[in-house]
Design a protein around this motif. Sequence first.
Motif, PDB file in Angstrom:
ATOM      1  N   ARG A 199      20.405  35.530  -2.827  1.00  0.00           N
ATOM      2  CA  ARG A 199      21.270  34.339  -2.918  1.00  0.00           C
ATOM      3  C   ARG A 199      20.704  33.213  -2.042  1.00  0.00           C
ATOM      4  O   ARG A 199      20.687  32.053  -2.439  1.00  0.00           O
ATOM      5  CB  ARG A 199      22.693  34.710  -2.473  1.00  0.00           C
ATOM      6  N   ASP A 200      20.239  33.536  -0.861  1.00  0.00           N
ATOM      7  CA  ASP A 200      19.612  32.537   0.021  1.00  0.00           C
ATOM      8  C   ASP A 200      18.466  33.255   0.726  1.00  0.00           C
ATOM      9  O   ASP A 200      18.604  33.759   1.836  1.00  0.00           O
ATOM     10  CB  ASP A 200      20.637  32.000   1.020  1.00  0.00           C
ATOM     11  N   TYR A 201      17.354  33.318   0.032  1.00  0.00           N
ATOM     12  CA  TYR A 201      16.243  34.186   0.449  1.00  0.00           C
ATOM     13  C   TYR A 201      14.942  33.393   0.406  1.00  0.00           C
ATOM     14  O   TYR A 201      14.725  32.596  -0.491  1.00  0.00           O
ATOM     15  CB  TYR A 201      16.154  35.363  -0.529  1.00  0.00           C
ATOM     16  N   LYS A 202      14.068  33.605   1.405  1.00  0.00           N
ATOM     17  CA  LYS A 202      12.765  32.930   1.383  1.00  0.00           C
ATOM     18  C   LYS A 202      11.666  33.888   1.817  1.00  0.00           C
ATOM     19  O   LYS A 202      11.843  34.659   2.766  1.00  0.00           O
ATOM     20  CB  LYS A 202      12.762  31.726   2.325  1.00  0.00           C
ATOM     21  N   ASP A 203      10.533  33.820   1.119  1.00  0.00           N
ATOM     22  CA  ASP A 203       9.344  34.551   1.554  1.00  0.00           C
ATOM     23  C   ASP A 203       8.473  33.635   2.394  1.00  0.00           C
ATOM     24  O   ASP A 203       8.324  32.452   2.094  1.00  0.00           O
ATOM     25  CB  ASP A 203       8.535  35.025   0.332  1.00  0.00           C
ATOM     26  N   PHE A 204       7.891  34.209   3.436  1.00  0.00           N
ATOM     27  CA  PHE A 204       6.983  33.453   4.306  1.00  0.00           C
ATOM     28  C   PHE A 204       5.662  34.195   4.421  1.00  0.00           C
ATOM     29  O   PHE A 204       5.613  35.415   4.286  1.00  0.00           O
ATOM     30  CB  PHE A 204       7.591  33.294   5.713  1.00  0.00           C
ATOM     31  N   ASP A 205       4.595  33.432   4.677  1.00  0.00           N
ATOM     32  CA  ASP A 205       3.311  34.028   5.021  1.00  0.00           C
ATOM     33  C   ASP A 205       3.200  33.954   6.543  1.00  0.00           C
ATOM     34  O   ASP A 205       3.059  32.879   7.110  1.00  0.00           O
ATOM     35  CB  ASP A 205       2.178  33.246   4.350  1.00  0.00           C
ATOM     36  N   MET A 206       3.304  35.120   7.196  1.00  0.00           N
ATOM     37  CA  MET A 206       3.230  35.119   8.659  1.00  0.00           C
ATOM     38  C   MET A 206       1.966  35.868   9.090  1.00  0.00           C
ATOM     39  O   MET A 206       1.883  37.088   8.974  1.00  0.00           O
ATOM     40  CB  MET A 206       4.470  35.779   9.259  1.00  0.00           C
ATOM     41  N   SER A 207       0.983  35.094   9.542  1.00  0.00           N
ATOM     42  CA  SER A 207      -0.320  35.647   9.951  1.00  0.00           C
ATOM     43  C   SER A 207      -0.863  36.591   8.882  1.00  0.00           C
ATOM     44  O   SER A 207      -1.334  37.688   9.175  1.00  0.00           O
ATOM     45  CB  SER A 207      -0.184  36.375  11.292  1.00  0.00           C
ATOM     46  N   GLY A 208      -0.764  36.167   7.626  1.00  0.00           N
ATOM     47  CA  GLY A 208      -1.337  36.938   6.524  1.00  0.00           C
ATOM     48  C   GLY A 208      -0.411  38.010   5.961  1.00  0.00           C
ATOM     49  O   GLY A 208      -0.756  38.677   4.990  1.00  0.00           O
ATOM     50  N   LYS A 209       0.766  38.178   6.565  1.00  0.00           N
ATOM     51  CA  LYS A 209       1.703  39.188   6.059  1.00  0.00           C
ATOM     52  C   LYS A 209       2.854  38.521   5.327  1.00  0.00           C
ATOM     53  O   LYS A 209       3.355  37.483   5.753  1.00  0.00           O
ATOM     54  CB  LYS A 209       2.228  40.037   7.224  1.00  0.00           C
ATOM     55  N   LYS A 210       3.271  39.139   4.200  1.00  0.00           N
ATOM     56  CA  LYS A 210       4.380  38.588   3.432  1.00  0.00           C
ATOM     57  C   LYS A 210       5.692  39.095   4.024  1.00  0.00           C
ATOM     58  O   LYS A 210       5.933  40.299   4.072  1.00  0.00           O
ATOM     59  CB  LYS A 210       4.255  38.995   1.967  1.00  0.00           C
ATOM     60  N   VAL A 211       6.507  38.163   4.459  1.00  0.00           N
ATOM     61  CA  VAL A 211       7.747  38.498   5.158  1.00  0.00           C
ATOM     62  C   VAL A 211       8.904  37.775   4.480  1.00  0.00           C
ATOM     63  O   VAL A 211       8.885  36.553   4.339  1.00  0.00           O
ATOM     64  CB  VAL A 211       7.664  38.070   6.647  1.00  0.00           C
ATOM     65  N   GLY A 212       9.906  38.543   4.049  1.00  0.00           N
ATOM     66  CA  GLY A 212      11.074  37.944   3.411  1.00  0.00           C
ATOM     67  C   GLY A 212      12.258  37.892   4.358  1.00  0.00           C
ATOM     68  O   GLY A 212      12.488  38.827   5.127  1.00  0.00           O
ATOM     69  N   VAL A 213      12.968  36.782   4.326  1.00  0.00           N
ATOM     70  CA  VAL A 213      14.172  36.653   5.162  1.00  0.00           C
ATOM     71  C   VAL A 213      15.311  36.102   4.311  1.00  0.00           C
ATOM     72  O   VAL A 213      15.259  34.962   3.849  1.00  0.00           O
ATOM     73  CB  VAL A 213      13.941  35.718   6.373  1.00  0.00           C
ATOM     74  N   GLY A 214      16.304  36.947   4.095  1.00  0.00           N
ATOM     75  CA  GLY A 214      17.499  36.511   3.373  1.00  0.00           C
ATOM     76  C   GLY A 214      18.622  36.238   4.352  1.00  0.00           C
ATOM     77  O   GLY A 214      18.580  36.668   5.502  1.00  0.00           O
TER      78      GLY A 214
END
Lengths: 305, 305
Positions: A199-214
């Motif tokens: 519903r309110d979720y974003k993927d980030f590239d953190m130092s080459g790692k895919k990190v999702g934060v909802g």
Amino acid sequence: MIYSVGHKNPDTDSITSAIAVADLWSKVKEATQPVAQGELAPETKFVLDKFGCEAPAIMTDATDKKIILVDHSDIAQTIDNLSKGEVVAVVDHHKLGDVTTPNPLEMWVWPVGCTGTIINAMYKFYNVEIPKNIAGIVLCAILSDTVIFKSVTTTEADKAAVAELAKIAGVADVMALGMEMFNVKSAVAGASMNDLIFRDYKDFDMSGKKVGVGQLEVVDLSVFDNIKADLYAELEKVKAEGRHSCFLLLTDIMKEGSEMLIVSDDPSVVEKAFGVAPKGTSVYLEGVMSRKKQVVPNFEKAFSA
Amino acid sequence: MIYSVGHKNPDTDSITSAIAVADLWSKVKEATQPVAQGELAPETKFVLDKFGCEAPAIMTDATDKKIILVDHSDIAQTIDNLSKGEVVAVVDHHKLGDVTTPNPLEMWVWPVGCTGTIINAMYKFYNVEIPKNIAGIVLCAILSDTVIFKSVTTTEADKAAVAELAKIAGVADVMALGMEMFNVKSAVAGASMNDLIFRDYKDFDMSGKKVGVGQLEVVDLSVFDNIKADLYAELEKVKAEGRHSCFLLLTDIMKEGSEMLIVSDDPSVVEKAFGVAPKGTSVYLEGVMSRKKQVVPNFEKAFSA
């Protein structure tokens, strides 16, 4: 034709900003149509219905299109094939992401609580009167993004914009409108676990790692009591789709804190980021309400350490 | 303290924009000091002298510093260790580069001919009167970047800004000031070949390859007749320092075209980019005066093909 578009899994600010920027751009520059990268969240539907605005059409590919990005500047969050289109403008209130362009462009980026606050200033800058219904939805976006001014991301500029927009939109009680909206946002009945996570979720590239934060912002965390185990099981599935970590913030906007569900290849990043040791698969973060200002920067530091 | 800084090998716009932004920021936000990444070009010295402005101190490391970037947003052109400092704002008129930030920031980016044009608008936006001497140097930056309005990068906004700034600075004949400035810029006597190449030089990352593009704008290309062979030999040395290609544009601002000296691991990119076959080690590009709008985008396409 230019297309204005917010981030994936659009929240209210992404949708209302696309609508408002399209209105303004069409009046001062070139015909622009708002589009969305996905279905609207219940809160956003409520907001558009309340002020009689149409939902944008869904568009997910930028190939050969002129694009205005609103509410983001990260490739992970943007429309597919952006590099095969042309970015003509960016209107955003986040950190500067990794979108680059081959051509000069226009950017309105301010460190304020909501893109809507910048848009209100843009209307004034271009000397265009903001239409009443658009003032209403932009006002709601600011109340949503700032959690009715409770978020640490709130600035004086956001409060001033809300006061101006409320007058134009004819909203007498801004706080009542905000609570009405957050009650809609708090409803979890009828939604699948997957819907809730995204519903309110974003993927980030953190130092080459895919990190999702909802994030789910509610007026009372007890709405999750019966579904937390199911939410966690679904979060594990989302993480298994090629991500290093998935975090879900369950934010209590009245108590002003968040319980964070944790699925990660390296759960120690949580303590590194926040200085609090998780209990089992979650941690309570007192005073943490803002993904943008309190969660993502801390994780970025922890991941790069 | 915040530091405002332009790109490496600073041109007039990078210096005058750093000075002007520092003045404005100090008045509306927080104490800010202009700095430069390198020595001033003769044109820039002339401009600062003419209007009685001090040259910024040189600073080349951003570690632990708060930074405002002016006139660029590319890592290759920015101050060293930018990621160890904090970017609080960007004021620029180029394509969006690869600088990213962990925190929200303020950005003023417009597709106009010069950062100075944006800065004039910022003073108005913040309701601050631009000081007379700063109006003068910003005016010169716009005349320089737009080659006295001859460049294809020139916009109506640039012309309007020049008219406003000329009034404030007390400049009666804008064209005469521009020619005076370009005569200073055209002087090659006394400068080493290396100085000339780096007088207005930028490195770019093009599809993973390091590509340098220098430019010398003069009122008559004949100033290069006796030194072209030496310039070329020096360009080969610069290329040998780990670059895939080095190009030097010798731009005739009266005839409105550029001779480009070419040193490259793959000289075929030149014909791919401009559709004109080089004659030996150089090519004449009719009508090409803007590195930003006519040279870099074409090279980027050619390198990515």
